[in-house]
Design an enzyme around this catalytic site. Structure first.
Site, PDB file in Angstrom:
ATOM      1  CG  ASP A 109      -2.082  -0.951   0.932  1.00  0.00           C
ATOM      2  OD1 ASP A 109      -1.899  -2.161   1.159  1.00  0.00           O
ATOM      3  OD2 ASP A 109      -3.113  -0.499   0.409  1.00  0.00           O
ATOM      4  CE  LYS A 118      -5.949  -5.309   4.097  1.00  0.00           C
ATOM      5  NZ  LYS A 118      -6.632  -4.138   4.717  1.00  0.00           N
TER       6      LYS A 118
HETATM    7  O1  MRU Z   1      -7.743  -2.867   2.555  1.00  0.00           O
HETATM    8  P1  MRU Z   1      -7.403  -3.246   1.144  1.00  0.00           P
HETATM    9  O2  MRU Z   1      -8.166  -4.426   0.654  1.00  0.00           O
HETATM   10  O3  MRU Z   1      -7.494  -2.068   0.210  1.00  0.00           O
HETATM   11  O4  MRU Z   1      -5.885  -3.663   1.224  1.00  0.00           O
HETATM   12  C1  MRU Z   1      -5.238  -4.101   0.064  1.00  0.00           C
HETATM   13  C2  MRU Z   1      -3.855  -4.573   0.260  1.00  0.00           C
HETATM   14  O5  MRU Z   1      -3.317  -4.558   1.348  1.00  0.00           O
HETATM   15  C3  MRU Z   1      -3.097  -4.990  -0.960  1.00  0.00           C
HETATM   16  O6  MRU Z   1      -2.148  -5.956  -0.666  1.00  0.00           O
HETATM   17  C4  MRU Z   1      -2.371  -3.762  -1.545  1.00  0.00           C
HETATM   18  O7  MRU Z   1      -3.248  -2.673  -1.659  1.00  0.00           O
HETATM   19  C5  MRU Z   1      -1.763  -4.044  -2.863  1.00  0.00           C
HETATM   20  S1  MRU Z   1      -2.959  -4.290  -4.113  1.00  0.00           S
HETATM   21  C6  MRU Z   1      -2.141  -4.531  -5.590  1.00  0.00           C
END
Ligand code: MRU
Length: 367
Positions: A246, A257
């Site tokens: 992220d 995550k």
């Molecule tokens: O809370 P989310 O579902 O938006 O979290 C997503 C993640 O943590 C993904 O691993 C990250 O955004 C990379 S997506 C290519």
């Protein structure tokens, strides 16, 4: 993104601009039980889609925000370019308050803002913004393809069992995905791989979304409870871990995550390669270390409830309560993996290796 409907297979992107001026996206809230298309007509719809996780995943959040700014600027009613800029910034403010951790949101907002040229007419700027949003979406797909090619080189004949967490697939990008890109590429070359999918409580992006993508692609996989990861890694059942990101800051510390950090520690302990895959929009040029990353706290209802169906024929998924309200809970949505736990970062320009300070700067400067 392939989607099976009975014996029929259809191709989708996770988001697209419908020429009637509406943004359409696969609604990720009730997948895999219910496949629905969400329609956004205003920036408010877009903000809701990001906050409520109709769309989610860092690169997709960025692309969605870009299209949100297109909708917003197209609804401008005034006459002067200064009014237009003020109006645009109101949209920027709204979007900036949706989710704090994925830096792609802020990076794409800033690119869109810079696209506006005060010397052009409002209509010309509106057209430019739409073209820019399309280009951002196209670039993400291209970058994911490159990540797939570079990451696939890690999947040598000795590598069969690959673990991932959350969903860093086509649903989290526009198509193909980041962590899932090398897996798709390897599968297309008929490499024998098995994917271990952390279910990813509380929102179950692994069990609901990643597993669904793998099912649609006919890639062998197993969903497991998040707390089974240690057992699997310790017992030599995993050869490689690939996760998304992220926000990757200048020293390589990476927010992803919640639960990703735990996997990185397990990999370090057991000598298993741990890779992060991300496009350029996920790099944060302004933060030096992971301590500067704002970690989103989400509603406790996400921990207290889970979406489910009664049986395989039920087409009405519902959120159901799984723990009593008399016990409070906490719900951090992300954690930070320190750079030294990351074997490599798979980017569209190649694989970076620890230490990252110099290589990340170089990567971003040559953009
Ligand atoms: O809370 P989310 O579902 O938006 O979290 C997503 C993640 O943590 C993904 O691993 C990250 O955004 C990379 S997506 C290519």
């Amino acid at each position: 993104l392939k989607v099976k409907f009975g014996s029929e297979i259809k191709e989708f992107q996770s988001i697209w601009y419908d020429e009637t001026g509406i943004i359409k996206a696969i609604d990720q809230r009730k997948l895999p039980f219910l496949f629905e298309i969400f329609e956004a007509k205003t920036i408010e719809d877009i903000c809701l889609a990001i906050k409520e996780m109709v769309v989610r995943g860092a690169p997709l959040i960025g692309v969605t925000a870009a299209y949100g700014l297109v909708l917003h600027s197209n609804s401008f009613q005034g006459t002067t370019i200064l009014e237009f800029l003020n109006y645009f910034d109101k949209g920027v403010d709204k979007l900036s308050r949706t989710r704090p951790t994925a830096v792609d949101l802020f990076n794409t907002i800033s690119i869109m803002r810079k696209t506006i040229d005060r010397n052009l007419t409002i209509e010309e700027n509106q057209n430019r913004l739409k073209e820019k949003a399309d280009a951002i979406a196209r670039d993400i797909v291209f970058e994911c393809k490159k990540i797939g090619e570079f990451g696939n080189e890690l999947i040598t004949p000795k590598i069969k069992n690959i673990m991932t967490i959350c969903n860093a697939g086509a649903l989290a990008t526009v198509d193909i995905g980041t962590a899932l890109a090398p897996i798709r590429q390897a599968n297309s070359e008929n490499k024998k791989i098995v994917v271990y999918v952390n279910e990813t409580r509380p929102r179950l992006q692994g069990a609901r979304l990643t597993a669904w993508e793998l099912y649609n692609e006919n890639i062998e996989h197993y969903i497991h409870a998040d707390n089974a990861a240690g057992y699997l890694i310790k017992n030599n059942m995993i050869d490689l871990v690939i996760v998304g990101a992220d926000r990757i800051v200048l020293n390589g510390d990476t927010a992803n995550k919640i639960g990703t950090y735990t996997l990185s520690v397990l990999c370090k302990e057991h000598n298993i390669p741990f890779y992060v895959a991300a496009p350029l929009s996920t790099f944060d040029l302004t933060s030096k270390t992971g301590n500067e990353i704002n970690i989103e706290e989400r509603a406790g209802s996400e921990v207290r409830e889970a979406i489910s169906i009664e049986n395989e024929n039920d087409i009405n998924p519902k959120r159901r309560i799984i723990h009593h309200i008399f016990s409070p809970n906490i719900n951090p949505a992300f954690d930070v993996t320190p750079a030294e736990n990351i074997t490599g970062i798979i980017t569209p320009k190649g694989i970076l290796r620890y230490p990252y300070q110099k290589t990340i700067k170089k990567l971003l400067n040559t953009q």
